[in-house]
Design an enzyme around this catalytic site. Sequence first.
Site, PDB file in Angstrom:
ATOM      1  N   GLY A 120      27.377  20.464 106.167  1.00 17.65           N
ATOM      2  CA  GLY A 120      27.564  19.387 105.459  1.00 17.65           C
ATOM      3  C   GLY A 120      28.417  19.428 104.209  1.00 17.65           C
ATOM      4  N   ASN A 121      28.221  21.068 103.588  1.00 18.47           N
ATOM      5  CA  ASN A 121      28.909  21.210 102.303  1.00 18.47           C
ATOM      6  C   ASN A 121      30.172  21.762 102.558  1.00 18.47           C
ATOM      7  OD1 ASN A 121      28.162  23.729 103.407  1.00 18.47           O
ATOM      8  ND2 ASN A 121      27.993  24.662 101.634  1.00 18.47           N
ATOM      9  N   LYS A 176      14.653  11.469 113.324  1.00 21.20           N
ATOM     10  CA  LYS A 176      15.974  11.735 112.386  1.00 21.20           C
ATOM     11  C   LYS A 176      16.290  10.498 111.523  1.00 21.20           C
ATOM     12  CE  LYS A 176      19.773  14.140 111.621  1.00 21.20           C
ATOM     13  NZ  LYS A 176      19.976  15.404 110.726  1.00 21.20           N
ATOM     14  N   LYS A 201      23.735  19.844 115.222  1.00 18.76           N
ATOM     15  CA  LYS A 201      24.864  20.377 115.306  1.00 18.76           C
ATOM     16  C   LYS A 201      24.703  22.028 115.703  1.00 18.76           C
ATOM     17  CE  LYS A 201      26.292  22.668 111.393  1.00 18.76           C
ATOM     18  NZ  LYS A 201      25.131  23.018 110.578  1.00 18.76           N
ATOM     19  N   LYS A 233      18.907  26.103 113.014  1.00 21.62           N
ATOM     20  CA  LYS A 233      19.950  27.305 112.749  1.00 21.62           C
ATOM     21  C   LYS A 233      19.421  28.535 113.366  1.00 21.62           C
ATOM     22  CE  LYS A 233      21.656  25.247 108.572  1.00 21.62           C
ATOM     23  NZ  LYS A 233      22.632  24.397 109.011  1.00 21.62           N
TER      24      LYS A 233
HETATM   25  P1  ADP Z   1      23.691  22.277 106.812  1.00 23.20           P
HETATM   26  O1  ADP Z   1      24.582  20.914 106.594  1.00 23.20           O
HETATM   27  O2  ADP Z   1      24.468  23.396 106.530  1.00 23.20           O
HETATM   28  O3  ADP Z   1      23.245  22.270 108.353  1.00 23.20           O
HETATM   29  P2  ADP Z   1      20.898  21.743 106.217  1.00 23.20           P
HETATM   30  O4  ADP Z   1      20.607  21.148 104.847  1.00 23.20           O
HETATM   31  O5  ADP Z   1      20.723  21.378 107.444  1.00 23.20           O
HETATM   32  O6  ADP Z   1      22.526  22.440 105.971  1.00 23.20           O
HETATM   33  O7  ADP Z   1      20.087  23.315 106.179  1.00 23.20           O
HETATM   34  C1  ADP Z   1      20.348  24.092 105.130  1.00 23.20           C
HETATM   35  C2  ADP Z   1      19.188  24.151 104.004  1.00 23.20           C
HETATM   36  O8  ADP Z   1      18.088  24.640 104.764  1.00 23.20           O
HETATM   37  C3  ADP Z   1      19.318  24.677 102.909  1.00 23.20           C
HETATM   38  O9  ADP Z   1      19.714  23.988 101.771  1.00 23.20           O
HETATM   39  C4  ADP Z   1      17.659  24.996 102.579  1.00 23.20           C
HETATM   40  O10 ADP Z   1      17.202  24.067 101.641  1.00 23.20           O
HETATM   41  C5  ADP Z   1      16.836  24.655 103.846  1.00 23.20           C
HETATM   42  N1  ADP Z   1      15.925  25.614 104.405  1.00 23.20           N
HETATM   43  C6  ADP Z   1      14.842  25.297 105.091  1.00 23.20           C
HETATM   44  N2  ADP Z   1      14.097  26.578 105.169  1.00 23.20           N
HETATM   45  C7  ADP Z   1      14.952  27.435 104.584  1.00 23.20           C
HETATM   46  C8  ADP Z   1      14.643  28.986 104.631  1.00 23.20           C
HETATM   47  N3  ADP Z   1      13.662  29.622 105.418  1.00 23.20           N
HETATM   48  N4  ADP Z   1      15.542  29.721 104.159  1.00 23.20           N
HETATM   49  C9  ADP Z   1      16.684  29.198 103.482  1.00 23.20           C
HETATM   50  N5  ADP Z   1      16.973  27.757 103.733  1.00 23.20           N
HETATM   51  C10 ADP Z   1      16.061  26.980 104.030  1.00 23.20           C
HETATM   52 MG    MG Z   2      21.808  20.559 109.102  1.00 17.13          MG
END
Ligand code: ADP
Ligand code: MG
Length: 323
Positions: free
Chosen positions: A14-15, A138, A223, A285
């Site tokens: 998203g960023n 979701k 995604k 992820k």
């Molecule tokens: P994107 O848009 O890149 O998919 P997300 O918000 O879905 O971003 O995922 C990234 C977020 O996951 C980070 O900002 C963090 O707050 C969160 N997160 C949850 N668990 C963890 C973890 N174990 N280690 C690192 N980040 C984590």
């Molecule tokens: Mg995400």
Amino acid sequence: MNGVKEVVVVALGGNAFQSKGDKGTVEEYWRNAYTSAEFIARLIGEGYGVVVTHGNGPQVGIIAEWMMAGLKEKNLPPMSLDIAGAMSQGWLGYLLQQALYNKLMEKNLMGKVVKGVVTIVTQTLVDKNDPAFKDPTKYIGPWYEKEEAEKLAKEFGWVFKPDPRGGYRRVVASPDPVRQIEIDAIRRLVDDGFVVIADGGGGIPVYFDDNGKLRGVEAVIDKDLGAERMAAAVGADILLILTDVEKVYLNHGKPDAKPIDQMTASEALKYYKEGHFKPGSMGPKVLAGVRFVQNGGKLAIIAHLSQAYEAIKGNAGTRIVPG
Ligand code: ADP
Ligand code: MG
């Protein structure tokens, strides 16, 4: 792919389009698209083959807000969620497609190293019996008061749940992706030397109805899991997931949080089962990375967008390796 050293599937979070503090203006969208394009063009200049995919959560939320404003002010019926997903693929695909084209021209790579940049509206097959459909989790779109949520639920058949942050929000299912319907076209274009932008937002969720016809479904695919399906199918070497944290952490958010430099797929799965990675953010992820190396990929990397280049060189991010 012909003559490339390794194929990388780059999954932008998203960023990559709307970073912290952004209002979401057109200028900001372009600036962010060029940041990603610069990195991707650099990879291509070094001889990597690149396939790009991206999230669409914030954008589908914005499209939903526009639709609601249209409904309230002009009585324009909202589009379905699969159509909103297709809109977001066109929106973000266009930005990346143009920014990448310009960067590749600037670096004298267009026409020499790659033949072109193309975005593919991608339908991603899901199982209509996926248990996710029984329990939509979701949250999407705007927040509503209870009364309005009930009215919309009745009118459009939407499901609402109370949001932990207050108010009511629409919830949809997040089924597991099976495969991209357009995967053969994607693979051929990649093999032929095009930079492909595909499976945006995890792909538009579709299923085969009882007559064997494709139909869109009101759901959203993660995604990162979609990116893994595409990466495995094109035979990519590396799945690079770019987000807004520098590394994956154990005990994330706690005083004893510990960054991970590298883990094997089985170590990652063990941590996953212990609940170290939150569902809906880091969970998918890590799962995507595990699946990728289990399906023949060499390496999955989860890294901060601003450290993408260092990560591909092995100097940043968290690496998931076979084993
Ligand atoms: P994107 O848009 O890149 O998919 P997300 O918000 O879905 O971003 O995922 C990234 C977020 O996951 C980070 O900002 C963090 O707050 C969160 N997160 C949850 N668990 C963890 C973890 N174990 N280690 C690192 N980040 C984590
Ligand atoms: Mg995400």
